[in-house]
Structure formats: C-alpha cells, structure tokens
Write a protein that holds these residues in place. Structure first.
Motif, PDB file in Angstrom:
ATOM      1  N   SER A 176       1.151  -1.300 -13.702  1.00 12.06           N
ATOM      2  CA  SER A 176       2.348  -1.137 -14.525  1.00 12.06           C
ATOM      3  C   SER A 176       2.887   0.277 -14.441  1.00 12.06           C
ATOM      4  N   LYS A 177       1.961   1.225 -14.379  1.00  7.44           N
ATOM      5  CA  LYS A 177       2.353   2.627 -14.327  1.00  7.44           C
ATOM      6  C   LYS A 177       3.210   2.888 -13.086  1.00  7.44           C
ATOM      7  N   ILE A 178       2.754   2.377 -11.957  1.00 10.54           N
ATOM      8  CA  ILE A 178       3.501   2.591 -10.717  1.00 10.54           C
ATOM      9  C   ILE A 178       4.834   1.845 -10.753  1.00 10.54           C
ATOM     10  N   PHE A 179       4.784   0.606 -11.242  1.00  7.18           N
ATOM     11  CA  PHE A 179       6.003  -0.183 -11.383  1.00  7.18           C
ATOM     12  C   PHE A 179       7.042   0.601 -12.181  1.00  7.18           C
ATOM     13  N   TRP A 180       6.617   1.168 -13.288  1.00  8.50           N
ATOM     14  CA  TRP A 180       7.513   1.889 -14.197  1.00  8.50           C
ATOM     15  C   TRP A 180       8.120   3.121 -13.534  1.00  8.50           C
ATOM     16  N   LYS A 181       7.289   3.891 -12.846  1.00  9.90           N
ATOM     17  CA  LYS A 181       7.805   5.090 -12.180  1.00  9.90           C
ATOM     18  C   LYS A 181       8.839   4.735 -11.128  1.00  9.90           C
ATOM     19  N   PRO A 224      16.223  14.158  -9.974  1.00  5.67           N
ATOM     20  CA  PRO A 224      15.448  12.943 -10.164  1.00  5.67           C
ATOM     21  C   PRO A 224      14.508  13.003 -11.375  1.00  5.67           C
ATOM     22  N   VAL A 225      14.243  11.846 -11.967  1.00  4.28           N
ATOM     23  CA  VAL A 225      13.390  11.782 -13.152  1.00  4.28           C
ATOM     24  C   VAL A 225      11.920  12.043 -12.848  1.00  4.28           C
ATOM     25  N   THR A 226      11.580  12.063 -11.588  1.00  2.00           N
ATOM     26  CA  THR A 226      10.199  12.377 -11.255  1.00  2.00           C
ATOM     27  C   THR A 226      10.214  13.334 -10.079  1.00  2.00           C
ATOM     28  N   ASN A 227       9.174  14.175  -9.973  1.00  2.00           N
ATOM     29  CA  ASN A 227       9.064  14.934  -8.739  1.00  2.00           C
ATOM     30  C   ASN A 227       7.807  14.569  -7.966  1.00  2.00           C
ATOM     31  N   GLU A 228       7.262  13.389  -8.277  1.00  2.00           N
ATOM     32  CA  GLU A 228       6.116  12.912  -7.510  1.00  2.00           C
ATOM     33  C   GLU A 228       6.598  12.437  -6.148  1.00  2.00           C
ATOM     34  N   ARG A 229       6.059  13.093  -5.140  1.00  2.00           N
ATOM     35  CA  ARG A 229       6.511  12.810  -3.787  1.00  2.00           C
ATOM     36  C   ARG A 229       6.360  11.348  -3.384  1.00  2.00           C
ATOM     37  N   GLU A 230       5.187  10.784  -3.752  1.00  3.00           N
ATOM     38  CA  GLU A 230       4.926   9.397  -3.358  1.00  3.00           C
ATOM     39  C   GLU A 230       6.014   8.461  -3.854  1.00  3.00           C
ATOM     40  N   ILE A 231       6.405   8.682  -5.104  1.00  5.40           N
ATOM     41  CA  ILE A 231       7.417   7.820  -5.703  1.00  5.40           C
ATOM     42  C   ILE A 231       8.777   8.063  -5.032  1.00  5.40           C
ATOM     43  N   LEU A 232       9.094   9.329  -4.795  1.00  7.78           N
ATOM     44  CA  LEU A 232      10.374   9.660  -4.154  1.00  7.78           C
ATOM     45  C   LEU A 232      10.443   9.055  -2.749  1.00  7.78           C
ATOM     46  N   GLU A 233       9.330   9.180  -2.017  1.00  8.29           N
ATOM     47  CA  GLU A 233       9.292   8.615  -0.670  1.00  8.29           C
ATOM     48  C   GLU A 233       9.457   7.093  -0.717  1.00  8.29           C
ATOM     49  N   TRP A 234       8.765   6.493  -1.671  1.00  4.82           N
ATOM     50  CA  TRP A 234       8.841   5.040  -1.795  1.00  4.82           C
ATOM     51  C   TRP A 234      10.290   4.605  -2.031  1.00  4.82           C
ATOM     52  N   ALA A 235      10.967   5.339  -2.925  1.00  5.05           N
ATOM     53  CA  ALA A 235      12.343   4.963  -3.270  1.00  5.05           C
ATOM     54  C   ALA A 235      13.262   5.101  -2.051  1.00  5.05           C
ATOM     55  N   VAL A 244       1.133  -2.218  -3.766  1.00  7.23           N
ATOM     56  CA  VAL A 244       0.185  -1.520  -4.624  1.00  7.23           C
ATOM     57  C   VAL A 244      -1.068  -2.355  -4.532  1.00  7.23           C
ATOM     58  N   ASP A 245      -2.088  -1.881  -3.834  1.00 10.20           N
ATOM     59  CA  ASP A 245      -3.260  -2.741  -3.754  1.00 10.20           C
ATOM     60  C   ASP A 245      -4.515  -2.088  -4.308  1.00 10.20           C
ATOM     61  N   ASN A 246      -5.482  -2.892  -4.507  1.00 10.09           N
ATOM     62  CA  ASN A 246      -6.788  -2.447  -5.000  1.00 10.09           C
ATOM     63  C   ASN A 246      -6.656  -1.553  -6.223  1.00 10.09           C
ATOM     64  N   ILE A 247      -5.657  -1.831  -6.984  1.00  8.74           N
ATOM     65  CA  ILE A 247      -5.393  -0.968  -8.120  1.00  8.74           C
ATOM     66  C   ILE A 247      -6.519  -1.114  -9.155  1.00  8.74           C
ATOM     67  N   ARG A 248      -7.230  -2.214  -9.064  1.00 13.14           N
ATOM     68  CA  ARG A 248      -8.190  -2.501 -10.123  1.00 13.14           C
ATOM     69  C   ARG A 248      -9.541  -1.835  -9.926  1.00 13.14           C
ATOM     70  N   LEU A 249      -9.883  -1.478  -8.702  1.00 13.07           N
ATOM     71  CA  LEU A 249     -11.175  -0.836  -8.484  1.00 13.07           C
ATOM     72  C   LEU A 249     -10.979   0.642  -8.191  1.00 13.07           C
ATOM     73  N   THR A 250     -11.987   1.440  -8.575  1.00 15.56           N
ATOM     74  CA  THR A 250     -11.935   2.824  -8.134  1.00 15.56           C
ATOM     75  C   THR A 250     -12.077   2.818  -6.617  1.00 15.56           C
ATOM     76  N   HIS A 251     -11.604   3.856  -6.002  1.00 10.49           N
ATOM     77  CA  HIS A 251     -11.578   3.903  -4.547  1.00 10.49           C
ATOM     78  C   HIS A 251     -12.977   3.716  -3.962  1.00 10.49           C
ATOM     79  N   SER A 252     -13.922   4.427  -4.548  1.00 13.66           N
ATOM     80  CA  SER A 252     -15.280   4.392  -4.014  1.00 13.66           C
ATOM     81  C   SER A 252     -15.913   3.008  -4.198  1.00 13.66           C
ATOM     82  N   ALA A 253     -15.687   2.393  -5.357  1.00 11.35           N
ATOM     83  CA  ALA A 253     -16.226   1.056  -5.602  1.00 11.35           C
ATOM     84  C   ALA A 253     -15.633   0.073  -4.601  1.00 11.35           C
ATOM     85  N   ASN A 254     -14.404   0.317  -4.259  1.00 17.33           N
ATOM     86  CA  ASN A 254     -13.740  -0.553  -3.306  1.00 17.33           C
ATOM     87  C   ASN A 254     -14.404  -0.482  -1.934  1.00 17.33           C
ATOM     88  N   THR A 255     -14.783   0.720  -1.534  1.00 15.32           N
ATOM     89  CA  THR A 255     -15.488   0.880  -0.255  1.00 15.32           C
ATOM     90  C   THR A 255     -16.825   0.135  -0.303  1.00 15.32           C
TER      91      THR A 255
END
Lengths: 349, 499
Positions: free
Chosen positions: A113-118, A139-150, A247-258
C-alpha cells in the motif's frame, strides 16, 4: 484525545506484559524483522503492523511514561507493562466510543500500500499539471525510485493524459465509494495537483477534529483495504492496477526470501546456513517468517505431526504466548524453533 | 550577447546589481570571489557562464536539501543536464551519474563526495569549466569543525587540474572573507563585494521582560502585519507550540516545519507556503535555504540565531521581490541559556576526552569512518565527532603521548568554543544596540550606512504600524471546505485545462 488512549492501552493489553513498549513501537513502525512480524501474529495485532510508520521512539516513551504516572499500567519488568485495574477500567470506557477502523490488514498489505500510495500521489500531481499544460512542478516526493517509476509509467502509457485522468478519476471514485466519506476525505485531501497542494495528515486531523492517531489509522484502513479491493477485482480497476504491478516479494524480508529460494530447491536447513554463511538461528528466523506469510508453506517438514499436536496442546492449555512457559510444558527434544513454527501457524487461525 | 542568453534561457530582461560584473570575470577565466546580498540571484552567476563555456560546471553545495532544490529549480528552467551527487544516493545511483558526467552541464556535489578517489578520478577525466563553491561562508562557519572536507577543497580543485574558481556568499565579514580566500587558495581572486544591506527590510528589535510577553507580542504582531511570513525558533517544540497557539487564537493559516518532520510532510508544507496556501511558517533553522519565495513580507525571530551571519541569511528570506518588508526580533534575558548549551554540547567534555583518545589509540590505526563511529559511540554528537576526527588527522598522533594529545585537542576545543561564544556575544550585543540597528549591523561587515531610508529600523523611527494589513481580511476558505468527490474532480476532472 480518547482514541490515543484507547489505542495505546489496547496494545499494552494485547501484549500481556510479555513484550516491551519497543515491541509496540516496532509493530506500529512496521519493522521487517521476524520477531516483530511473529509477535504481530502471536498477539493478534497484525492489522496494526506498519500502520504508523512516522511514530518515534520518543513519542511512545512519552505516552507510556504518562500512563504509568497516571497509574494506568504497572511495570512488570524493564519496559514491559500490564494494565492496572484502573487501566482496564479506562480501556473498557474507551471501548464505548472507540474501535480500530475496519479494513486494516497489516503486513500483507502495508508495504504494498505504501508504494501504491507514493506512486499514486506523484502520478496524480503530474497528471493534474499536464492537464493544465504545465510540464514542470515541484514533485511531492524526491525518492528516485518513485520518480523513475513515474517516468516509465507515462512512457508506457497507451492512451493520452485526458484519457488517463478520466480513468483515474472514475476508478478512484468507485474505489473510495466503498469506504466512509470520512475516510475518502482523508485520502483525497492529501493529494496535490495544479495550484493546489495537498494537506498533511496532521492538518487533516485538525480539520476533521480527530486526533492524529485515529486519522492515521482511518487513512491506513482506507488505503490498505482499497489496495486489496484492487487486487481482488483487477478487471474493475484496470488503471489503478498499474500502480501495484512490479512490486514483488513485498511480504518477506529480503534475506528470508533468499532462504525461501533454497528451501524450494530442497536444501535442508543446515546446508542453507552453510551456503549463506549465516547462523542456523538466522535461517530458523527466516523459516518462521515464511511460515507466517505463506499459507502454502509446509511446516511439517520441520515439526513431526506428533510434536505439533503436543505443542498445540501446551499453547492452548497455557493460554500464553511466552515461549519459555510452553517449552517447560513439552518434551525436552522439542526445540524453541519448533514451538515458534507452531505458534506462527496457530496464530493465523 | 549576455542579455540575449539572459532573456532566452532565464526570462529576465536585465541583470541585477553585480551579476554582470561577476559573470564577465568568470568568462575571462579569473578566480572570482563574489558577495552578493541574499536573494539577489547568485546562482545566475554560474548558470549563465555554464552555457557559454565548454565543459562541466561543478558546484560544491553545503546542504543536501539545498542541492536538491537548486537542481530542481534548474530542471524547472527546462535544463535536464543537471544532477546532484551526494551520500544519500545508493551505489547504483551514484554509478549512473558518474557514468554520464560527460553529458551533464551542471553537477551539484557535497564536499564529502569530493573526497572519494573514484569521484575525483571520473571528474578529472572531464573538462571542467568552472569550480563553484556556493554558500562559501560555510567553509569558515562549518569547515573548522564538522565539515572539515570543506577545508580540503583547494586540494580537490588542484587534482581536477585547477579549473577557474567562483566562491559565492551573501554574508561574510572581512575575517570570514579572508578565511575563505586562504582556504581555497585563491587570494589573488577578483573580488566583487556588495553590501549585505537589504534596504527594503526594516529592522525591528524588542526586548521583553518575560517569555509569556514574548508569546503574546508575537501572536499580536502576526495578527496585525501583512503576511506571508516566517517565524524562527530554537527548537522543534517551540515551533510546534507557537504554531498551535496561532492556529487557535487567530484566523491565520499556519504550519510548523522542522527537521523532525517526515520528508513528505516537509515537502507538502514547503509547497503550501510557496503556493500561498499558508500565511505563516513556524520553523527551526532547517527551513529556508534554497527556498525561493519572492513575496515573504516578514521574518520574526522568536529566538535569535547563534551568529549574525545566520541572522542575515534568515531575514534575507523576506522581500525578495524588492517590496517593503520587516524583520522583527523579540528577546528576553533567559534566551541566552539554550544557544550556550548547544555550543557546549558540540564538543566532548574534559572527562570524556581522555577516555575516548585512549580507546582510539588502543585500536590504532582506524579508518576515518571507524574513528567517527567510535567517537559517536562514546556519546559525542556528530558535530563533535567530526571536529575531533579532523583535528586528529591534522597531526601525527603517534608522535604524541596520550596526555599531550589530550591537552592539544582540549586547547583546540577551547579556542573554537571561545570563537563560537564570541559570535553569540556579537549577536546579542547587536540586539542590545542603542542606536541605528542597520548602522550597527553593517559595522560587523566593515560597512557604513550610506543612505537614509524611511523604514530603516525601530530606532530611526520605523513603526510596525507601517506594515499593517490593509484591512481585516475575511478568513480564507480552508482547503477542506469541499467534498472529496469535488476535490477529485478538481484534480483530474473535466474542468481541468482546455482540450
């Protein structure tokens, strides 16, 4: 301010004096550690996971210091509290007026939801400017990832800005009609557009005469349940769907996912630890996290059916969530890890 | 020629005072030191030459937020060949920028980033047309303690093949100017010094007996004078507190801003202010740098800053459109306690210092980062840690016995503290001026007042009443007045734009 009191007393009550106020802090903040995720299930507060990302340690400390002074709770060990009789009475009174908003889901949806909202905030802002032929804006955000995505989002788009705006408006209107007008109001008033800057949650809270905690939870409930609605009805929200994709694997921490990747390949626990140069304990943490997040994951590979039943029995007869007490009730050869796995599973039901 | 670029690129029909002279010297490849008043368009002095020279303009900028704002403002002029490189980027983002250096025209960079070999290596392969040090007074104000990398800029410039240097500031007295020139090793630079004076800003100072009086005076003042305006506070708590009081007691639209806010909320509040959705911002010194709002009508200091330089910077956010504006400072005697404590807490005390040095020596040699984190583990503030780390890097530690080392560092700390307290004293003595405030302020910069003006200062007869609102305006409709469906339609609806 009774909602604030309700929420924080409710959390102390839920944690039964078995977790510290920092456990509460991590829960609300949404710390992606196995411990926090597990606790949220064990104590049935998963809907509050990551519901208040902006809360600070200091805020939590101040709140609970005050409640202790007022005699609403009693310290039972360092930073751990239980409600006093007065506190319980107070919580019951609060419950007459307050309850958690429905629609909060917790860790399965909070991150997504957080990513969706941004993304949504930025695209709406950008779109609103485009409709007025304004290409530049702050822009309302200066997070690069979000800006690039948009940027990519607009490039990939198969129709023009007017069409996109019309679709977004229509879908958002349908989506938000599922929620109360108050929630929709809190949601929409945060959005920025052409010559119209959105409000902060705190500003909205003061406009609707609610405290900021209640406003935040109402917003999270609205946001999380809306994201769930989109996912469950993709065909009804073809445009809003695009904000959730990739947006994938949002539910597991990165390491747990590995770790999960290795498990799926059939590696036993100690081999994974060896491979990843991590301790067995860490891998166990990952497995517990996976057990909580993926209903399809089979815990019987780690806990034989007989032992599972014994642990289950001990938990229900003790009605506690403290590992040590459960451990004392079961056979010696049963490990803490196995008890945690069973708890992870049982907590879900 | 210059005018044409000014018009085409930036949309201005004429230069402001000082700009042309600075730009001409820069184009003649001279090292230049320029002191132009706050809000006079300093960035034009490197932006415009950037278009007339081959190669990359490197701009060393003191604050992340400022860097981002400047970069964004250039993007808004339609220039996409600008980027900022700082430690907040992840490795991949940094790599992307470093790979496309040759396609860039303007690179904003923090002094810390200029210390990495990789960055220097990449930059040295580019043609650099101009090496700009923006807000150059930070070299002197911060370089000696928590931003020592500022003091290494001369070396950096050398390793980049000595491109022409442009040092820019709005506030530097003779001493600071000398320090800047020495540290940057550009003592032969062509100097353009303009008055720090902002004639359209009236200076008012009022002493009050009690903090409660200060609160009521502040609220009364903001209710009467014309906005929008900014009110400065020492602390986050005070900014929030007054913001709430103003909200409850007036019909003004007010918000608070400080470093404790989430980034997204900070941006919203900034944008609301820029978009005239707010009348007042209650803030700490975290607000202001890089914010370009022309119509700010007043700046109030509920608490005064720790240096006169900061004061000039902060009041300089008023009246950038050239229209009459006012700066009001309220103070009472107890105000001194907090800035003094802040100065003390920046450095390790006499008990902690030997212990810290002991621990460091037992683990010698340590990397820069490890030294910093060791100091911070020992309870130093980041500021203090950076200061210590830098002082130690200046000497051969091995050559000293631990007691000698302790004594040496202690002396450094004492002399720096003394200087900071001196700056605080200067600030306070100015507040207590018995005479023309402008004259006294200018004196700190070795300047004289040359003109008489109608609205000079409270001592010269300027009255707050001159800055009164025309008439009691009706409370403006809050943004929360219409329904969510309406708001959604306004944002995205059929009425927006014309097809």
């Amino acid at each position: 301010m009774s909602f604030k009191r309700y929420l924080f007393l409710y959390l102390v009550d839920k944690f039964k004096g078995e977790r510290s106020i920092y456990g509460i802090y991590h829960l609300l903040k949404g710390k992606r550690s196995s411990q926090t995720i597990q606790d949220s299930v064990l104590y049935s507060v998963q809907e509050l996971f990551q519901s208040m990302e902006n809360i600070t340690r200091n805020e939590i400390e101040t709140v609970y210091e005050e409640y202790e002074k007022q005699g609403l709770m009693i310290k039972n060990r360092k930073d751990c509290y239980t409600l006093s009789e007065k506190g319980k009475q107070c919580l019951r009174e609060c419950e007459d007026d307050c309850r958690l908003p429905n629609g909060l889901i917790g860790f399965q949806y909070a991150g997504l939801s957080k990513i969706f909202w941004k993304r949504l905030r930025l695209v709406i802002q950008s779109l609103s400017h485009l409709l007025h032929y304004q290409k530049s804006y702050l822009p309302v955000t200066n997070e690069r990832e979000i800006l690039e995505w948009a940027k990519k989002f607009f490039k990939r788009l198969e129709y023009d800005r007017f069409e996109l705006a019309a679709r977004c408006q229509k879908e958002l209107e349908v989506l938000l009609s599922n929620r109360s007008d108050l929630e929709a109001f809190i949601f929409v008033k945060q959005l920025s557009g052409y010559q119209k800057v959105g409000l902060t949650l705190e500003q909205i809270a003061s406009a609707v005469h609610l405290d900021k905690y209640e406003t935040t939870l109402l917003f999270q409930a609205c946001l999380q349940s809306s994201v769930k609605t989109i996912i469950d009805n993709r065909s009804k929200f073809p445009t809003l769907c695009l904000f959730i994709d990739q947006v994938d694997n949002i539910r597991l921490t990165h390491s747990a996912n590995t770790t999960y990747h290795y498990i799926k390949k059939g590696y036993p626990l100690h081999k994974i630890a060896e491979r990843r140069r991590l301790s067995a304990g860490t891998i166990e943490d990952h497995i517990v996290e996976i057990a909580m997040n993926d209903p399809a994951f089979n815990v019987m590979n780690y806990v034989p059916t007989e032992d599972y039943k014994k642990i289950q029995h001990a938990i229900s007869s003790l009605s506690t969530k403290r590992l040590r007490e459960v451990k004392e009730r079961v056979d010696d050869q049963i490990s803490y890890f196995q008890i945690r796995l069973v708890m992870a599973r049982e907590g879900e039901t | 020629m210059l005018e044409k670029i000014l018009k085409d690129r930036f949309g201005y029909s004429q230069f402001r005072e000082g700009q042309r002279e600075v730009i001409e010297d820069v184009l003649n490849k001279k090292d230049v030191f320029a002191m132009l008043p706050t809000g006079s368009g300093k960035s034009l002095c490197y932006l415009l030459p950037g278009y007339m020279m081959r190669g990359l303009v490197v701009i060393v900028s003191p604050l992340l937020s400022l860097m981002e704002d400047q970069c964004q403002q250039i993007h808004m002029l339609g220039e996409k060949r600008a980027a900022s490189l700082n430690s907040f980027l992840n490795a991949k983002e940094k790599a992307i920028i470093l790979e496309r250096l040759r396609q860039l025209k303007f690179l904003f960079i923090s002094p810390e980033m200029l210390q990495t070999d990789r960055v220097i290596h990449k930059l040295s392969k580019c043609q650099i047309s101009l090496f700009v040090v923006d807000e150059a007074h930070c070299i002197s104000q911060w370089g000696h303690e928590f931003r020592p990398d500022y003091l290494k800029l001369a070396d950096v410039r050398e390793s980049l093949g000595n491109p022409a240097c442009l040092a820019l500031t709005a506030t530097a007295n003779a001493k600071v100017r000398h320090d800047i020139l020495t540290q940057l090793r550009i003592t032969g630079a062509s100097q353009h010094i303009y008055s720090i004076d902002r004639e359209n800003i009236a200076l008012h100072v009022y002493k009050l007996n009690h903090i409660d009086r200060k609160i009521t005076e502040t609220i009364e003042t903001v209710s009467n004078i014309k906005g929008p305006g900014i009110i400065y506070f020492y602390s986050r708590e005070w900014a929030e507190r007054l913001s709430r009081m103003i909200e409850n007691q007036t019909n003004l639209r007010v918000a608070y801003y400080h470093g404790g806010l989430q980034m997204e909320d900070r941006l919203l509040i900034q944008h609301q202010f820029l978009n005239n959705q707010l009348d007042i911002i209650c803030c700490t010194n975290a607000f202001g740098m890089g914010i370009n709002k022309p119509n700010v009508r007043f700046v109030i200091h509920f608490h005064y800053p720790r240096e006169i330089n900061s004061y000039i910077q902060e009041i300089g956010r008023a009246g950038r459109d050239g229209l009459p504006s006012i700066a009001v400072a309220f103070y009472c005697d107890e105000d001194r306690v907090l800035p003094q404590a802040l100065i003390e807490s920046e450095y390790p005390d006499q008990e902690t210092l030997p212990r810290i040095l002991q621990r460091m020596m037992s683990r010698y040699p340590l990397t820069e980062t490890d030294t910093l984190s060791l100091f911070m583990e020992e309870g130093c503030s980041e500021t203090a840690a950076r200061f210590l780390q830098y002082q130690l890097s200046q000497i051969n530690i091995k050559a000293y016995a631990i007691e000698e080392l302790g004594a040496y560092i202690e002396r450094k700390i004492q002399s720096r503290k003394k200087q900071k307290l001196q700056e605080l004293d200067d600030m306070e003595s100015w507040l207590k001026t018995k005479g023309c405030r402008r004259e006294a302020l200018l004196k700190f910069y070795g300047e004289r007042k040359t003109k008489t003006m109608a609205q000079c200062c409270d001592y010269c007869g300027s009255s707050i009443n001159e800055f009164k609102k025309a008439k009691e305006t009706d409370p403006k409709a809050p943004l929360t007045s219409n329904s969510w469906r309406e708001t959604l339609r306004q944002l995205l609806g059929e009425k927006a734009g014309i097809r």
